[in-house]
Design an enzyme around this catalytic site. Structure first.
Site, PDB file in Angstrom:
ATOM      1  CD  GLU A  73      -3.147  -0.975   1.999  1.00  0.00           C
ATOM      2  OE1 GLU A  73      -3.527   0.197   2.207  1.00  0.00           O
ATOM      3  OE2 GLU A  73      -3.769  -1.975   2.425  1.00  0.00           O
ATOM      4  CD  GLU A  74       6.200   2.932   2.717  1.00  0.00           C
ATOM      5  OE1 GLU A  74       7.218   3.644   2.660  1.00  0.00           O
ATOM      6  OE2 GLU A  74       6.041   2.041   3.577  1.00  0.00           O
ATOM      7  NE  ARG A  75       8.213  -0.932  -1.303  1.00  0.00           N
ATOM      8  CZ  ARG A  75       8.825  -2.023  -0.872  1.00  0.00           C
ATOM      9  NH1 ARG A  75       8.403  -3.225  -1.272  1.00  0.00           N
ATOM     10  NH2 ARG A  75       9.847  -1.936  -0.036  1.00  0.00           N
TER      11      ARG A  75
END
Length: 307
Positions: free
Chosen positions: A157-159
Site C-alpha cells: 500500500e505504501e508503494r
C-alpha cells in the site's frame, strides 16, 4: 507526504490485523483526524534491509520493554503514535518481529532531532530513540512474530500510494513547463516552437499516461484482494525514475529561472527525488521484480561469483 504516511503506511496493518481494542484506541481516532500516526521501520544501519533491524521489544510480564532507535521517521516530530517494527523474540529474522502500537508520549521515547532535508520541507522527519519504553504486550498488532510479513503487505500500500501521489505533480510539471515555454522567447520566437522541446514534452506525457495505467491496474487488483507485490514494485520503480526524468528535463527548459526557489519546478525537482529512495529504493524494487521473474542467481552461483 505526511498524510499518505498517516493513512497508507502506518495504518494498513492495524486495519487489517489489529484487535478491536487496538482499532478503537489507535485506528478510529486516526481516521477521525484526532491523532497522527507514523511508521517506525528504518534504522541508522537498516533502511531497505528490513530484516536487519535491531530495535528490541522484550517481554516483561504483561508488558514489552522497548530499546533501540528509528531513523527517517516521517511525522515523527508530531505523531501521537507509531506503528513500530521491533524484534520480539529470537529466531529467523523473518519470523522474530512484531508490529506494535506505541504511544509517542510514553516515557523513554526521545525524539532526538528533526532532520533537515533538501526537499519535502512541509513534512517533518525525525530520528527517535527508545530507552526502556514500556507498553502493554496487547499492543502487538495481530499475531506476535508476524510483523515482518505484515510489514511486507503494508509496503504494497505504501508503494502504491507513492506511485499514485506522483501522478498529479508529474502532470503539473509538464503542464507548467509547456505554458512557460509558450511565453519564453529566444531568438525572436517562443522556445516551444523548437521541435526538440515539444517532442520531448510529448514523450514525457506519454510516459506519465503509461504509469497511470500501470498504477490503475495494480490498484484494481489490490482492491480485489490479489497480491500486487510485483506490480506495486514496478509502479514504484517507474514512478521514481520518471519523477527524476520529468523534473530534470522540465527544469532545463526553465533555464536559469528553474534553478531558483521562485518557481514550482525547482520544488518538484527537490521534493520528488525522494521517490526513488523512500519506501524502498529503486535497487530494492529491481530485486523484488527479479525475484518474481525468477532471474535471481542461486546462492551457490553468487558465492562462486564472489570467489
Amino acid at each position: 507526504m505526511a498524510i499518505s504516511v498517516h493513512t497508507d503506511m502506518a495504518m494498513p496493518a492495524l486495519a487489517n490485523f489489529g484487535s478491536e481494542d487496538l482499532k478503537k484506541e489507535f485506528l478510529m481516532p486516526s481516521i477521525a483526524g484526532d491523532r497522527v500516526a507514523c511508521l517506525g521501520v528504518s534504522e541508522i544501519e537498516g533502511g531497505s534491509d528490513v530484516a536487519s533491524i535491531r530495535t528490541k521489544a522484550v517481554r516483561d510480564g504483561d508488558d514489552l520493554l522497548i530499546n533501540g532507535g528509528k531513523m527517517w521517521i516521517t511525522n515523527g516530530c508530531q505523531a501521537d503514535w507509531m506503528c513500530l517494527l521491533a524484534n520480539t523474540r529470537e529466531g529467523p529474522s523473518h519470523k522474530n518481529k512484531s508490529l506494535i502500537c506505541l504511544p509517542m508520549k510514553t516515557p523513554g521515547v526521545h525524539v532526538s532531532k528533526k532532520i533537515e532535508k533538501i526537499g519535502m520541507h512541509s513534512s517533518d522527519t525525525a530520528q527517535i530513540f527508545f530507552e526502556d519504553v514500556r507498553v502493554p504486550a496487547r499492543n502487538i498488532i495481530g499475531e506476535e512474530g508476524m510483523g515482518f510479513t505484515y510489514q511486507m503487505l503494508q509496503f504494497q500500500e505504501e508503494r502504491l500510494a507513492g506511485s499514485i501521489i506522483a501522478l498529479a505533480p508529474l502532470e503539473q510539471a509538464i503542464t507548467k513547463t509547456l505554458e512557460y515555454c509558450k511565453q519564453r522567447k529566444a531568438f525572436g520566437y517562443p522556445i516551444i516552437y523548437n521541435q526538440v522541446i515539444h517532442f520531448r514534452l510529448a514523450e514525457l506525457q506519454t510516459e506519465v499516461e503509461a504509469l497511470r495505467s500501470l498504477v490503475y491496474r495494480a490498484v484494481g487488483k489490490h482492491l480485489s484482494g490479489e497480491n500486487v507485490t510485483l506490480l506495486a514494485s514496478m509502479a514504484k520503480l517507474k514512478a521514481g525514475r520518471l519523477a527524476r526524468e520529468v523534473t530534470d528535463t522540465c527544469m532545463q527548459y526553465w533555464g536559469g529561472l528553474g534553478y531558483t526557489k521562485d518557481v514550482l519546478i525547482s520544488r518538484l525537482f527537490r521534493d520528488m527525488r525522494l521517490l526513488s529512495i523512500g519506501g524502498g529504493t529503486d535497487e530494492i524494487m529491481l530485486y523484488i521484480i527479479c525475484k518474481h521473474m525468477g532471474t535471481l542467481p542461486s546462492q551457490a552461483h553468487t558465492k562462486q561469483a564472489q570467489n
